[in-house]
Design an enzyme around this catalytic site. Structure first.
Site, PDB file in Angstrom:
ATOM      1  N   CYS A  48      13.433  10.634   7.062  1.00  0.00           N
ATOM      2  CA  CYS A  48      13.126  10.060   8.487  1.00  0.00           C
ATOM      3  C   CYS A  48      14.139  10.436   8.862  1.00  0.00           C
ATOM      4  CB  CYS A  48      12.447   8.404   8.627  1.00  0.00           C
ATOM      5  SG  CYS A  48      13.222   8.456   7.674  1.00  0.00           S
ATOM      6  N   GLU A  78      10.057  14.906  16.020  1.00  0.00           N
ATOM      7  CA  GLU A  78       9.983  14.744  14.836  1.00  0.00           C
ATOM      8  C   GLU A  78       9.115  16.096  14.406  1.00  0.00           C
ATOM      9  OE1 GLU A  78       8.844  11.439  12.527  1.00  0.00           O
ATOM     10  OE2 GLU A  78      10.638  11.569  10.995  1.00  0.00           O
ATOM     11  N   LYS A  82       0.472  -0.786   0.132  1.00  0.00           N
ATOM     12  CA  LYS A  82       0.230  -0.295   0.124  1.00  0.00           C
ATOM     13  C   LYS A  82       0.681   1.342   0.194  1.00  0.00           C
ATOM     14  CE  LYS A  82      -1.944   2.381   2.962  1.00  0.00           C
ATOM     15  NZ  LYS A  82      -2.168   3.859   2.770  1.00  0.00           N
ATOM     16  N   GLU A  94       9.607   0.896  10.621  1.00  0.00           N
ATOM     17  CA  GLU A  94      10.843   1.565  10.436  1.00  0.00           C
ATOM     18  C   GLU A  94      10.103   3.153  10.159  1.00  0.00           C
ATOM     19  OE1 GLU A  94      12.562   5.003   9.048  1.00  0.00           O
ATOM     20  OE2 GLU A  94      12.339   4.782   7.430  1.00  0.00           O
TER      21      GLU A  94
HETATM   22  P1  NAI Z   1       1.176   8.008   8.556  1.00  0.00           P
HETATM   23  O1  NAI Z   1       1.948   7.018   9.952  1.00  0.00           O
HETATM   24  O2  NAI Z   1       0.223   8.412   9.151  1.00  0.00           O
HETATM   25  O3  NAI Z   1       1.306   6.973   7.450  1.00  0.00           O
HETATM   26  C1  NAI Z   1       2.588   6.338   6.988  1.00  0.00           C
HETATM   27  C2  NAI Z   1       1.115   4.969   6.140  1.00  0.00           C
HETATM   28  O4  NAI Z   1       0.650   4.344   7.257  1.00  0.00           O
HETATM   29  C3  NAI Z   1       0.469   5.881   5.127  1.00  0.00           C
HETATM   30  O5  NAI Z   1       0.675   4.355   3.956  1.00  0.00           O
HETATM   31  C4  NAI Z   1      -0.869   5.614   5.852  1.00  0.00           C
HETATM   32  O6  NAI Z   1      -1.838   5.856   5.127  1.00  0.00           O
HETATM   33  C5  NAI Z   1      -0.437   4.280   6.421  1.00  0.00           C
HETATM   34  N1  NAI Z   1      -1.485   4.598   7.853  1.00  0.00           N
HETATM   35  C6  NAI Z   1      -2.410   5.463   8.637  1.00  0.00           C
HETATM   36  N2  NAI Z   1      -3.093   4.937   9.542  1.00  0.00           N
HETATM   37  C7  NAI Z   1      -2.370   4.020   9.650  1.00  0.00           C
HETATM   38  C8  NAI Z   1      -2.862   3.216  10.009  1.00  0.00           C
HETATM   39  N3  NAI Z   1      -4.214   2.868  11.556  1.00  0.00           N
HETATM   40  N4  NAI Z   1      -3.036   1.396  10.481  1.00  0.00           N
HETATM   41  C9  NAI Z   1      -1.912   0.777   9.551  1.00  0.00           C
HETATM   42  N5  NAI Z   1      -1.671   1.907   8.122  1.00  0.00           N
HETATM   43  C10 NAI Z   1      -1.576   2.891   8.605  1.00  0.00           C
HETATM   44  O7  NAI Z   1       2.252   9.133   8.296  1.00  0.00           O
HETATM   45  P2  NAI Z   1       1.554  10.385   7.759  1.00  0.00           P
HETATM   46  O8  NAI Z   1       0.520  11.232   8.129  1.00  0.00           O
HETATM   47  O9  NAI Z   1       1.504  10.362   6.694  1.00  0.00           O
HETATM   48  O10 NAI Z   1       2.252  11.699   8.472  1.00  0.00           O
HETATM   49  C11 NAI Z   1       2.141  11.899   9.582  1.00  0.00           C
HETATM   50  C12 NAI Z   1       3.392  12.410  10.255  1.00  0.00           C
HETATM   51  O11 NAI Z   1       4.238  10.689  10.586  1.00  0.00           O
HETATM   52  C13 NAI Z   1       4.846  13.538   9.689  1.00  0.00           C
HETATM   53  O12 NAI Z   1       4.486  14.839  10.147  1.00  0.00           O
HETATM   54  C14 NAI Z   1       5.882  12.914  10.390  1.00  0.00           C
HETATM   55  O13 NAI Z   1       6.200  12.738  11.554  1.00  0.00           O
HETATM   56  C15 NAI Z   1       5.839  11.302  10.591  1.00  0.00           C
HETATM   57  N6  NAI Z   1       6.224  10.460   9.633  1.00  0.00           N
HETATM   58  C16 NAI Z   1       7.672   9.714   9.554  1.00  0.00           C
HETATM   59  C17 NAI Z   1       7.755   9.059   8.573  1.00  0.00           C
HETATM   60  C18 NAI Z   1       9.193   8.477   8.358  1.00  0.00           C
HETATM   61  O14 NAI Z   1       9.716   7.566   7.239  1.00  0.00           O
HETATM   62  N7  NAI Z   1       9.581   8.013   9.724  1.00  0.00           N
HETATM   63  C19 NAI Z   1       7.125   9.054   7.189  1.00  0.00           C
HETATM   64  C20 NAI Z   1       6.184   9.227   7.057  1.00  0.00           C
HETATM   65  C21 NAI Z   1       5.499  10.023   8.442  1.00  0.00           C
END
Ligand code: NAI
Length: 791
Positions: free
Chosen positions: A289, A387, A181, A255
């Site tokens: 990240c 972050e 996904k 990660e």
């Molecule tokens: P997120 O963690 O919500 O989204 C990442 C992925 O997880 C997306 O594909 C999303 O659709 C999916 N997802 C969301 N809720 C889920 C659930 N309950 N179960 C399974 N999958 C789920 O990240 P988001 O909202 O896009 O970003 C929010 C904050 O997260 C950012 O501002 C940043 O601080 C952090 N982030 C960190 C990342 C990293 O690589 N460490 C990458 C993206 C976001």
């Protein structure tokens, strides 16, 4: 100097979207399904819609998992060479269509074409090439392993295609099939990739791509047909996934976020360090990240460094991501802009100084944020701890290397760090002290398919890339042969005083085993004890009833014993040999004790074998102590990447009930062999084999606090271990399925690593099931230190 516009053409990418009517279904079983409930993906640089995508439902996920399940056996049976050829074809096709992918990624994500073209796409192709190689070598390099099965993979929006490659390439190389996904903000390149799969000859059902938001992600996480989940994203969602998968037996790699320090010593090449910082925090608008979002600069050069940095910031160009001369593109979504704006304004209100280049023009449409430097924040300020995930750098100073390390580690995260110094001795002294999975020396944001990437602490666990990344997609076949255990007989906590020791022994004096904390016997804090009876019902002795407070004391003692981690491996091996020697000297007594407690089948004979095997297991881990070397990778850079196998820290271990001596030794010895300290809860039913070890430890030069033993209720003590903030990993192997599930669920709080046995046991006599490299992977975490060289 003024730059003229140098726009990259978007003609082909727009034509590809048109060709699909700007509407996409799901890619399941190599078929495109009709679109269902739709959501839009927009171009963050101008806010205009690009295409409509399907929000995959739980039924859609079910179809995708079913397709992946059907396809998996044949994909695995295709063999390493068969899969290698297909992965190789994917790599070639990615290169052939690199520009289309790069433009589409820039349109969907807002990152500059310079980055998608020069960083993301080359790394994607390299990942598929490298893993074509692993597929080819799999049988030879990973004997006695099988694929996990069907893998669910969920990725964020910051590196849509690169994260896809990091997930799909190793999974496929190892013979798994996937349900993937992409993030809802950036699904387009994954759909173009689906077409590449068909062209490359990926069989139907091997790669399935479902689009949608968190609801689709949740359906994947909860699906019973998924054997492993690989997630990259926020720590918050990582926690939810850990909780949702607790007790399901699904393999999990996470990660997550970071707040990585960027340390500049006064002897650094300052100009190079400023350039490195530009790459570190303004690459991809800081939506990385492992972004170097906390600058720690030595006080003596702080002023000079910040002056140069501000001058460099003034020259950064922000604007159309498709313009080849832009340094900074758009943020992925206005929602991110609002979040970043909120954090920066809160810092301003707290009195921090905010620097943003005055000449930086923000386009009227789209989602943008200027490069920002914050000074004057306290170490506990939100901007110093959270972050931010945007182009915002927080700067602080330090005086000594020790203070730099202390500040660097003052975070719940542990993904990456940079160390800048021309003194290699200083840099290589500091790197291992930083609790992070990747350390870049005199460079930043380097990645390669051969080098593992992943976090310590709340940045998650598991590695992506290289050999260690492949283990995430494999299972040792010995796991399949683990014996079923009889249901755990509940040991009633019997605190009432018992009849004294049998009177037959004229020398019998009441001996109550206390707890073992910091190298000393300690009375349980609650001053309760419980009676232990033998297999024949005879009273064998009392043990201390350990409590939350005792675990706290034990953890404190374990932390104080940090010198053990720094001791040489040779020294640790010597101590393990010495323990074996002293155990052997009292072998008869230990065998009698096992027989009395367990009434082990075969009587004294099998108890003797258990003692023998325990002595041999101590030798075994003493042997490994100085042999589990890391690796020196040679990524495409002038330099080396040193992969170190480091101890995890403090491990809480709930030991098995069966084989009370061998089970205990088989878990505690490998943990301490590589430098961890442990808080062990021995067999609840038969704890006396562990408490008898106190004197063996005392006479074997084992420093106090390396092994702490708290007897009592496995359930209660496991709960305390799993929720304790200063424990880095928790294991439970006493055959309690609910207990293991609970440990996994509770570990989500501080994202501890877990190793649980579920309802099944282990043949503790078998090296395959109870020792070997699989155990070594549980007792260590890999740190990759990148060391470029040259003048
Ligand atoms: P997120 O963690 O919500 O989204 C990442 C992925 O997880 C997306 O594909 C999303 O659709 C999916 N997802 C969301 N809720 C889920 C659930 N309950 N179960 C399974 N999958 C789920 O990240 P988001 O909202 O896009 O970003 C929010 C904050 O997260 C950012 O501002 C940043 O601080 C952090 N982030 C960190 C990342 C990293 O690589 N460490 C990458 C993206 C976001």
């Amino acid at each position: 100097m003024e730059y003229g516009p140098a726009p990259e053409s978007q003609k082909e990418a727009q034509a590809w979207l048109d060709q699909h009517g700007r509407k996409f279904g799901l890619f399941i079983d190599n078929q495109w399904s009709d679109s269902g409930e739709l959501f839009a993906s927009t171009n963050p640089a101008d806010g205009k819609p690009l295409a409509d995508l399907t929000q995959a439902s739980a039924d859609d996920v079910d179809r995708a998992v079913a397709a992946a399940r059907r396809a998996q056996p044949a994909w695995a049976a295709l063999g390493g060479h068969g899969r290698a050829k297909i992965l190789y074809a994917i790599a070639r096709l990615m290169q052939k269509h690199a520009r289309l992918f790069a433009v589409l990624e820039t349109l969907d994500n807002g990152k500059t074409i310079r980055e998608t073209r020069d960083a993301d796409l080359p790394l994607v192709a390299r990942h598929f090439y490298h893993h074509a190689g692993w597929a080819q070598l799999l049988d030879e390099e990973f004997p006695n392993h099988r694929p996990v099965g069907v893998v669910g993979q969920i990725v964020p929006w910051n590196f849509p295609l690169l994260m896809l490659a990091w997930k799909i390439a190793p999974a496929l190389a190892a013979g798994n099939t996937v349900v993937f996904k992409p993030a809802e903000f950036t699904p387009l390149t994954a759909l173009l990739f689906a077409e590449i799969c068909v062209q490359a000859g990926v069989p139907a059902g091997v790669v399935n791509i479902v689009t949608g938001d968190g609801r689709t992600g949740e359906a994947i996480v909860k699906h019973e047909g998924i054997d492993k989940l690989a997630f990259t994203g926020s720590t918050e969602v990582g926690r939810l996934i850990r909780e949702a998968t607790a007790g399901t037996g699904k393999k999990l790699s996470l990660e997550l976020g970071g707040k990585s320090p960027y340390i500049v010593f006064d002897d650094a090449d300052i100009d190079a360090a400023v350039e490195g910082l530009v790459d570190s925090i303004w690459f991809n608008q800081g939506q990385v990240c492992c972004a170097g979002s906390r600058l720690l600069v030595q006080e003596s050069v702080e002023e000079r460094f910040l002056k140069k940095l501000k001058a460099r910031m003034d020259n950064l160009r922000l604007g159309s991501p498709l313009d080849k001369s832009m340094d900074i593109g758009a943020l992925v979504d206005p929602i991110q802009r609002q979040r970043i704006h909120g954090l920066v304004e809160a810092a301003r209100a707290e009195g921090c100084e905010i620097y943003q280049p005055s000449a930086c023009e923000i386009p009227a449409d789209g989602s943008w944020f200027p490069p920002t430097l914050i000074t004057g924040a306290s170490t506990s300020a939100a901007v110093a701890q959270a972050e931010i995930f945007g182009p915002v750098l927080v700067a602080m100073s330090f005086r000594t290397p020790a203070e730099a390390v202390q500040l660097a580690n003052n975070t719940v995260y542990g993904l990456a760090a940079c160390v800048w110094s021309e003194n290699i001795s200083l840099a290589l002294d500091v790197a291992p002290q930083i609790k992070a999975g990747v350390v870049w020396i005199n460079t930043a944001n380097q990645f390669d398919a051969a080098c593992g990437f992943g976090g310590y602490k709340e940045s998650g666990y598991g590695r992506e890339g290289g050999r260690e990344g492949l283990y995430e997609y494999l299972v040792p076949v010995s796991e399949d042969a683990r014996p079923a255990l009889p249901p755990v007989a509940k040991v009633s906590s019997n605190a009432s005083p018992k009849a004294a020791a049998p009177a037959s022994d004229p020398f019998a004096i009441d001996r109550t085993a206390k707890l073992y904390i910091g190298g000393k016997q300690a009375r349980p804090d609650g001053a309760y004890s419980r009676a232990i009876h033998g297999a024949d019902g005879a009273f064998l002795g009392d043990i201390g009833e350990g409590s939350r407070k005792d675990i706290r004391n034990a953890v404190e003692a374990a932390h104080k014993a940090a010198g053990w981690t720094k001791a040489t491996a040779h020294n640790r091996a010597q101590v393990l040999y010495y323990i074996a020697e002293n155990l052997a000297a009292r072998g008869r007594e230990f065998a009698d004790r096992i027989a009395a407690q367990t009434g082990s089948q075969g009587g004294a004979d099998s108890a003797e074998k258990e003692v023998q095997a325990s002595i041999e297991r101590l030798f075994y881990w003493a042997a490994w102590a100085d042999k589990y070397d890391g690796a020196a990778h040679q990524p495409p850079m002038h330099g080396i990447t040193v992969a170190l196998n480091e101890a995890i820290g403090v491990i809480g271990i709930v030991c098995p009930n069966e084989n009370p001596l061998l089970g205990f030794i088989s878990l505690v010895a490998p943990a301490i062999a590589v430098g961890n300290r442990v808080v062990a809860v021995p067999s609840e039913a038969h704890p006396l084999s562990a408490t008898d070890l106190y004197q063996v430890f005392d006479t074997s030069d084992l420093p106090g606090g390396v092994v702490n033993i708290v007897t009592g209720s496995a359930d209660e003590l496991a709960r305390t271990l799993a929720t304790h903030a200063d424990i880095d990993a928790v294991w439970r192997h006493d055959g309690s399925a609910e207990g293991c599930a609970e440990v996994e669920r509770l570990s989500a709080g501080s994202l501890k690593r877990t190793w649980t046995g579920g309802a099944k046991g282990r043949d503790w006599f078998s090296v395959q099931q109870a020792a070997g490299r699989t155990v070594l992977q549980h007792v260590t975490q890999v740190k990759n230190i990148w060391i470029p060289y040259g003048v």
